[in-house]
Design a protein around this motif. Structure first.
Motif, PDB file in Angstrom:
ATOM      1  N   ILE A 255       0.857  -1.176   0.000  1.00 59.75           N
ATOM      2  CA  ILE A 255       0.000   0.000   0.000  1.00 59.75           C
ATOM      3  C   ILE A 255       0.897   1.231   0.000  1.00 59.75           C
ATOM      4  N   VAL A 256       0.735   2.089  -1.004  1.00 60.98           N
ATOM      5  CA  VAL A 256       1.588   3.263  -1.156  1.00 60.98           C
ATOM      6  C   VAL A 256       0.724   4.512  -1.137  1.00 60.98           C
ATOM      7  N   SER A 257       1.030   5.410  -0.226  1.00 62.53           N
ATOM      8  CA  SER A 257       0.331   6.692  -0.143  1.00 62.53           C
ATOM      9  C   SER A 257       1.368   7.766   0.124  1.00 62.53           C
ATOM     10  N   GLY A 258       1.857   8.408  -0.951  1.00 59.26           N
ATOM     11  CA  GLY A 258       2.944   9.362  -0.807  1.00 59.26           C
ATOM     12  C   GLY A 258       4.176   8.663  -0.257  1.00 59.26           C
ATOM     13  N   ALA A 259       4.708   9.193   0.847  1.00 59.96           N
ATOM     14  CA  ALA A 259       5.882   8.580   1.475  1.00 59.96           C
ATOM     15  C   ALA A 259       5.508   7.417   2.387  1.00 59.96           C
ATOM     16  N   GLU A 260       4.212   7.258   2.648  1.00 65.79           N
ATOM     17  CA  GLU A 260       3.739   6.180   3.525  1.00 65.79           C
ATOM     18  C   GLU A 260       3.670   4.875   2.749  1.00 65.79           C
ATOM     19  N   ARG A 261       4.126   3.802   3.370  1.00 66.47           N
ATOM     20  CA  ARG A 261       4.150   2.500   2.694  1.00 66.47           C
ATOM     21  C   ARG A 261       3.857   1.400   3.705  1.00 66.47           C
ATOM     22  N   HIS A 262       2.972   0.483   3.340  1.00 69.79           N
ATOM     23  CA  HIS A 262       2.643  -0.659   4.185  1.00 69.79           C
ATOM     24  C   HIS A 262       2.742  -1.929   3.359  1.00 69.79           C
ATOM     25  N   VAL A 263       3.286  -2.979   3.952  1.00 67.70           N
ATOM     26  CA  VAL A 263       3.379  -4.277   3.291  1.00 67.70           C
ATOM     27  C   VAL A 263       2.540  -5.270   4.090  1.00 67.70           C
ATOM     28  N   ALA A 264       1.614  -5.940   3.406  1.00 63.49           N
ATOM     29  CA  ALA A 264       0.754  -6.927   4.058  1.00 63.49           C
ATOM     30  C   ALA A 264       1.061  -8.303   3.485  1.00 63.49           C
ATOM     31  N   ALA A 265       1.301  -9.253   4.342  1.00 59.89           N
ATOM     32  CA  ALA A 265       1.610 -10.615   3.894  1.00 59.89           C
ATOM     33  C   ALA A 265       0.352 -11.314   3.397  1.00 59.89           C
ATOM     34  N   ALA A 266       0.535 -12.180   2.432  1.00 59.50           N
ATOM     35  CA  ALA A 266      -0.574 -13.040   2.000  1.00 59.50           C
ATOM     36  C   ALA A 266      -0.743 -14.159   3.020  1.00 59.50           C
ATOM     37  N   LEU A 267      -1.961 -14.554   3.269  1.00 67.60           N
ATOM     38  CA  LEU A 267      -2.204 -15.626   4.216  1.00 67.60           C
ATOM     39  C   LEU A 267      -1.933 -16.981   3.562  1.00 67.60           C
ATOM     40  N   PRO A 268      -1.336 -17.914   4.284  1.00 65.41           N
ATOM     41  CA  PRO A 268      -1.112 -19.255   3.710  1.00 65.41           C
ATOM     42  C   PRO A 268      -2.439 -19.952   3.479  1.00 65.41           C
ATOM     43  N   VAL A 269      -2.600 -20.511   2.292  1.00 65.36           N
ATOM     44  CA  VAL A 269      -3.847 -21.179   1.950  1.00 65.36           C
ATOM     45  C   VAL A 269      -3.583 -22.166   0.816  1.00 65.36           C
ATOM     46  N   ASP A 270      -4.276 -23.271   0.818  1.00 65.06           N
ATOM     47  CA  ASP A 270      -4.192 -24.217  -0.292  1.00 65.06           C
ATOM     48  C   ASP A 270      -4.968 -23.633  -1.474  1.00 65.06           C
ATOM     49  N   VAL A 271      -4.279 -23.373  -2.555  1.00 64.45           N
ATOM     50  CA  VAL A 271      -4.905 -22.725  -3.705  1.00 64.45           C
ATOM     51  C   VAL A 271      -5.808 -23.709  -4.431  1.00 64.45           C
ATOM     52  N   VAL A 272      -7.093 -23.367  -4.484  1.00 62.61           N
ATOM     53  CA  VAL A 272      -8.075 -24.169  -5.206  1.00 62.61           C
ATOM     54  C   VAL A 272      -8.481 -23.458  -6.497  1.00 62.61           C
ATOM     55  N   ASP A 273      -8.730 -22.147  -6.399  1.00 58.62           N
ATOM     56  CA  ASP A 273      -9.219 -21.383  -7.548  1.00 58.62           C
ATOM     57  C   ASP A 273      -8.916 -19.914  -7.285  1.00 58.62           C
ATOM     58  N   THR A 274      -8.130 -19.285  -8.157  1.00 59.47           N
ATOM     59  CA  THR A 274      -7.764 -17.881  -7.954  1.00 59.47           C
ATOM     60  C   THR A 274      -8.803 -16.913  -8.505  1.00 59.47           C
ATOM     61  N   THR A 275      -9.898 -17.426  -9.069  1.00 56.00           N
ATOM     62  CA  THR A 275     -10.944 -16.557  -9.604  1.00 56.00           C
ATOM     63  C   THR A 275     -11.453 -15.605  -8.527  1.00 56.00           C
ATOM     64  N   GLY A 276     -11.422 -14.315  -8.807  1.00 57.02           N
ATOM     65  CA  GLY A 276     -12.002 -13.329  -7.902  1.00 57.02           C
ATOM     66  C   GLY A 276     -11.135 -12.941  -6.729  1.00 57.02           C
ATOM     67  N   ALA A 277      -9.899 -13.422  -6.655  1.00 65.07           N
ATOM     68  CA  ALA A 277      -9.054 -13.099  -5.499  1.00 65.07           C
ATOM     69  C   ALA A 277      -8.803 -11.599  -5.400  1.00 65.07           C
ATOM     70  N   GLY A 278      -8.453 -10.981  -6.522  1.00 68.17           N
ATOM     71  CA  GLY A 278      -8.218  -9.537  -6.508  1.00 68.17           C
ATOM     72  C   GLY A 278      -9.476  -8.751  -6.206  1.00 68.17           C
ATOM     73  N   ASP A 279     -10.614  -9.217  -6.724  1.00 69.89           N
ATOM     74  CA  ASP A 279     -11.882  -8.550  -6.450  1.00 69.89           C
ATOM     75  C   ASP A 279     -12.225  -8.622  -4.960  1.00 69.89           C
ATOM     76  N   ALA A 280     -11.980  -9.792  -4.361  1.00 71.69           N
ATOM     77  CA  ALA A 280     -12.260  -9.970  -2.936  1.00 71.69           C
ATOM     78  C   ALA A 280     -11.338  -9.094  -2.092  1.00 71.69           C
ATOM     79  N   TYR A 281     -10.058  -9.039  -2.482  1.00 68.61           N
ATOM     80  CA  TYR A 281      -9.114  -8.194  -1.760  1.00 68.61           C
ATOM     81  C   TYR A 281      -9.588  -6.743  -1.796  1.00 68.61           C
TER      82      TYR A 281
END
Length: 330
Positions: A255-281
């Motif tokens: 997440i970038v907002s000017g000089a502010e920056r945050h990094v969020a880790a992805a949660l461990p999960v068994d990948v079944v279907d990546t459909t809609g992952a970005g939309d859900a995020y």
């Protein structure tokens, strides 16, 4: 933010999703590039649909999915998109409304049928999408609900809908209405190929000051700024948009907002279907943002919701899962 009727109002392609499991050989036989989205005509849509294994059917479209997930998290949401006056159009509207998304719409009385996206999920969890846009391309400024836009905290625009020139005009008009009312405007770049087609248009929309929040994955943001590395593209984003929300699959999000920056880790999960992952995020992030949560918490909620959708077939987590996640932003 000021009190509004809606937390989020989305504008995007109104598409009925057909999702089925298959293998790489099926993709090869139909000349599909794994993990990509391509636009197809009515003839190809019928041919692929006939060949597909049995699957799930639900209302879809990138921003419509985000609105549905946000509603499941307790947000007040609405969606603007074009469907035809046909069986799939009726099903699309009924499905969204059942989830809690307001869908004020005027169906296309004649012409192209309601859009559909044929999604093939391979054993590695990758989704390959074949989209027939149908009635979607008839969306224009006359389909805007100005009162609803003015009464929404966030207007969320779908990059996929940028293809038709009339929709581009509608985007700019919707952004103008929202900005004039003091609301925030979010834009999803949707797909790297979409960015390749409309780079100048997206950059113009952003440079005009009409985008407050930019959602993009690593490939999309690199394509937008024609950069070879994520870091250089993220640096460009920091200079041109107030808030950039950049997802990196298993590497999490930045997440970038000017000089502010945050990094969020992805949660461990068994990948079944990546459909809609970005939309859900995006849905999780915007729900947190609309409730004035710190950016790091918005990103964390986005990651939790994305993990919930990746672990199952389909573009949305089930409602029980969303209800369990909702207290995190209460």
């Amino acid at each position: 933010m000021n009190s509004t009727r809606y937390d989020i109002i989305g504008i995007g392609n109104a598409i009925v999703d057909v999702i089925a499991r298959t293998d790489d050989m099926f993709l090869d036989r139909h000349d599909m590039r794994k993990g990509a989205m391509r636009l197809i005509d009515a003839e190809a849509a019928e041919r692929i649909l006939t060949a597909m294994p049995p699957g799930q059917i639900a209302s879809g479209g990138s921003v419509a999915n985000s609105c549905a997930v946000a509603a499941g998290l307790g947000a007040r949401t609405a969606f603007l998109g074009k469907v035809a006056r046909d069986e799939l159009g009726v099903a699309f509207a009924a499905d969204l409304r059942a989830i809690g998304v307001d869908f004020p719409h005027a169906p296309l009385p004649e012409g192209a049928p309601t859009a559909r996206c044929l999604i093939l999920v391979t054993p590695d969890g990758q989704r390959t999408m074949n989209t027939y846009l149908g009635a979607c391309i008839d969306f224009d400024h006359t389909d805007l609900d100005a009162e609803a836009i003015r009464d929404s905290s966030i207007l969320y625009l779908e990059g996929y809908l940028f293809d038709p020139p009339r929709a581009q005009h509608a985007f700019r008009e919707a952004a103008r209405i929202a900005r004039a009312a003091g609301r925030r405007v979010a834009l999803s770049l949707s797909d790297a190929f979409c960015v390749d087609r409309h780079r100048s248009g997206f950059l113009d929309l952003i440079a005009s000051g009409n985008v407050d929040i930019l959602f993009a994955n690593e490939a999309e943001i690199c394509s937008l700024f024609e950069q070879n590395t994520f870091e250089s593209a993220a640096a460009e984003a920091a200079h041109v948009v107030p808030l950039a929300v950049l997802t990196r699959s298993e590497a999490g999000s930045v997440i970038v907002s000017g000089a502010e920056r945050h990094v969020a880790a992805a949660l461990p999960v068994d990948v079944v279907d990546t459909t809609g992952a970005g939309d859900a995020y995006a849905a999780g992030f915007m729900v947190g943002f609309s409730r004035n949560a710190p950016l790091a918490e918005c990103a964390a909620l986005g990651s939790r919701v994305a993990a919930a959708v990746i672990g199952r077939i389909g573009a949305r987590p089930d409602l029980a899962t969303l209800a369990a996640l909702a207290p995190a932003v209460a």
